[in-house]
Scaffold this motif. Sequence first.
Motif: not given
Length: 464
Positions: A47-48, A161-166, A15-17, A38-39
């Motif tokens: 996010g980070e 969806v894998l939106a895991t960011g960095m 749930g980051g950007l 899910i965050e």
Amino acid sequence: MTESIRNADVLIIGGGLSGTMLAVQLLRLPGQRRILVIEPRSELGRGEAYSAVELGHTLNGNAARMSVDPDNADDLTQWLTDYIGAGGWPQSNQQHVPISELFPPRGIFGLYAQQRLAEAKALSASTVEHVRAEGVDLQVDADSTLLTLDNGQQLRGTHAVLATGMFPAARTPQTESSGLNAAAVDPWDVQAMTQLDPQSTVLIIGSGLTMVDAVVSLEQAGHRGPIEVFSRHGLLPHVRRQPPSWADFLAADHSLRSPRQLLCEVRRQCRLALAQGIDWQAPLDTVRAHIGRLWSQASEREKRQFVRHVRPWWESHHHRSPPLSAQLVARLYEEGRLRIRAASFKGLERSLSGVSIRLRHRGEHAISEVSGAALINSSGIEYDWRRVARPLPQQLLKRGLIQPGPLALGIAADVSGAVLDAHGQVSQRLFAMGPPLRGMWWESTAVTDVAIQAKALAAKLTHI
């Protein structure tokens, strides 16, 4: 008693950007869908990158370059105009530039993303719910995806969806740990840095934008001692300026394909600009729009050539530092307080007085040792999911649901973001966007890139 499985149309893991931008795009589309984001953090949209609370930790792009709306390049500028007009960010007037050229603090940018999500939710028939937990396992079958959370709960989604960011190297546990993170101070933890002797020597591994953030953190913490920076090539990020427009030379010539051809032509264009009294950043900035095409059409050999021989210079020239941060680094360098040396990190030892690191300086064979009161890991982002010691990436690899992307950068997917499993099969249920697709497009982390991906993926998910 086992809690019942919750169902949704789309599970957005992260749930980051990236995840927030995808949620916004899904909300804007006609129809009625249930979306679960899910965050583990308490807020979406940060996010980070955008959880930073210090005003000195700014975006490395100005407002005109950082819109989350792919259909409106001025969206952030317009939001900032209203935000500043209402009394927010009073320090903005210190930059003495138009609002479009401001470099906002990352915490304020996170607020902007959150507001755009809230507005989309208010106008949509679809729903978005924040599930505050971490996904630790995922199963995929022909009809759905099943995500297991760290609290034991399970969520079922038609798509995931894998939106895991960095995964910042400084904050990411790794499968093969050097012990660096255990001994290091977080680059963004100003409070922890206030505990250091203000006159002590601080060692930093890595010289990119994370290092710039670390130097800003040290300054805000009141540190006034020496800062020793070590990186393999000893390159500092250039400062980001606002150059005039330049002809898009790559749009006119698609025969430029190899890293060598591209490098030669970019250098030629920069020399032409300088000869006309124009900033060399002008022609370089036109390359940005073509990176995805150039990277995707390159051969494996050409990609390796780029990563091995061109990447350090691309990173330092393209991923540039915001002006105020760059001014600080330049001042400390001129004062002799900050030194940068080309050297490879080879290990460390902790002691009661601080830490000692082992280094091999560039051009030398012998290992030398340097000591300091504290160490900061500013080595950037970990893109190789095989090295990320977090439950979900490891489980996805173990189950064969994903495979490493080109050059082990992120994970493999097709052009729509549909993930490729260990056998190369394209998933009908599991997708990825943003930084996990680094290997697919090379530049897949910038706000504008992620915004475009979010819009395209939202359209695909609603038409499958």
